[in-house]
Write a protein that holds these residues in place. Structure first.
Motif, PDB file in Angstrom:
ATOM      1  N   ASN A   1      -8.002  -7.525  -4.037  1.00  0.00           N
ATOM      2  CA  ASN A   1      -9.116  -6.354  -4.104  1.00  0.00           C
ATOM      3  C   ASN A   1      -8.259  -5.054  -4.503  1.00  0.00           C
ATOM      4  O   ASN A   1      -8.868  -4.515  -5.336  1.00  0.00           O
ATOM      5  CB  ASN A   1      -9.596  -6.239  -2.500  1.00  0.00           C
ATOM      6  N   ARG A   2      -6.983  -4.853  -4.100  1.00  0.00           N
ATOM      7  CA  ARG A   2      -6.459  -3.643  -4.683  1.00  0.00           C
ATOM      8  C   ARG A   2      -6.174  -3.807  -5.981  1.00  0.00           C
ATOM      9  O   ARG A   2      -6.104  -2.834  -6.821  1.00  0.00           O
ATOM     10  CB  ARG A   2      -5.407  -3.330  -3.646  1.00  0.00           C
TER      11      ARG A   2
ATOM     12  N   ASP B   1      -3.108  -9.148  -2.768  1.00  0.00           N
ATOM     13  CA  ASP B   1      -3.964  -8.322  -2.562  1.00  0.00           C
ATOM     14  C   ASP B   1      -4.811  -8.014  -3.801  1.00  0.00           C
ATOM     15  O   ASP B   1      -4.761  -7.072  -4.532  1.00  0.00           O
ATOM     16  CB  ASP B   1      -3.626  -6.968  -2.086  1.00  0.00           C
TER      17      ASP B   1
ATOM     18  N   GLY C   1       0.735  -1.229  -0.043  1.00  0.00           N
ATOM     19  CA  GLY C   1      -0.094   0.133   0.018  1.00  0.00           C
ATOM     20  C   GLY C   1       0.600   1.170   0.043  1.00  0.00           C
ATOM     21  O   GLY C   1       0.269   2.280  -0.179  1.00  0.00           O
TER      22      GLY C   1
ATOM     23  N   VAL D   1       2.185  -3.156  -4.199  1.00  0.00           N
ATOM     24  CA  VAL D   1       0.876  -4.027  -3.946  1.00  0.00           C
ATOM     25  C   VAL D   1       1.457  -5.643  -3.591  1.00  0.00           C
ATOM     26  O   VAL D   1       2.014  -6.100  -4.414  1.00  0.00           O
ATOM     27  CB  VAL D   1      -0.157  -3.957  -5.197  1.00  0.00           C
TER      28      VAL D   1
ATOM     29  N   GLU E   1       2.873   2.658  -6.483  1.00  0.00           N
ATOM     30  CA  GLU E   1       2.231   1.889  -5.499  1.00  0.00           C
ATOM     31  C   GLU E   1       2.623   0.399  -5.171  1.00  0.00           C
ATOM     32  O   GLU E   1       2.860  -0.137  -6.374  1.00  0.00           O
ATOM     33  CB  GLU E   1       0.842   2.015  -5.638  1.00  0.00           C
TER      34      GLU E   1
END
Length: 186
Positions: free
Chosen positions: A171-172, A169, A116, A129, A127
């Motif tokens: 979802n991200r 991750d 994150g 992840v 970013e």
């Protein structure tokens, strides 16, 4: 986008992305030679000519994870090109520091990142992840620049029960995809 290694081969993963006068590097790996094709050679690294020719534009090295095919070339790159800031997980940074200490190479600025975290590197916003892999601290990278987003998957696997408890991750990654990705590198 300039692929300096890792395309059509296993090892030497290294990609450069340039926007305007800023260049970032994703990974800087090595590969091990074969006795048949490269006898007497200990290690093979990417061709650094593009980086050397544009060193004043290079803003940082982003590490997806700590395997040799992604970090093994870093000591050689820094020896040829000087100090370049490095961004990676705590494990990847520790492995790189060990390599540099062992070879008595000056430490560049090192940035430990977590899932994150968003870091500004030149005109890029990166970013980190989390992804699952066979080593801790693996990341995909969502690299935003003024014209769009490059999503670099790094090496990954879908593992719903990772040993460290920190899985991919999804979802991200889905959220990044829903916003729109200009280029995906996998």
């Amino acid at each position: 986008v300039a692929f300096l290694g890792g395309v059509g081969e296993i090892g030497k993963n290294m990609t450069a992305l340039q926007f305007g006068n800023d260049i970032i590097i994703v990974d800087c790996g090595s590969t091990f030679p074969s006795v048949d094709d490269t006898p007497g050679i200990d290690l093979i690294v990417p061709d650094f000519a593009f980086i050397k020719a544009n060193i004043e534009k290079v803003k940082g090295i982003l590490i997806t994870h700590g395997h040799e095919d992604h970090i093994g070339g870093i000591p050689h790159l820094l020896t040829e090109c000087g100090n370049i800031p490095i961004y990676g997980s705590s494990l990847a940074i520790a492995l790189i520091k060990h390599k540099l200490t062992e070879r008595k190479i000056n430490m560049p600025k090192m940035h430990v990142v977590k899932n994150g975290d968003v870091k500004k590197v030149g005109s890029f916003s990166v970013e980190f992840v989390s992804v699952s892999h066979s080593i801790l601290g693996a990341f995909a990278l969502a690299i935003t620049y003024p014209d769009g987003v490059v999503f670099h998957t790094g090496d990954y696997k879908i593992d719903y029960t990772p040993v460290d408890g920190d899985g991919i991750d999804l979802n991200r990654i889905a959220a990044i995809g829903n916003k729109g990705v200009t280029l995906m590198l996998g």
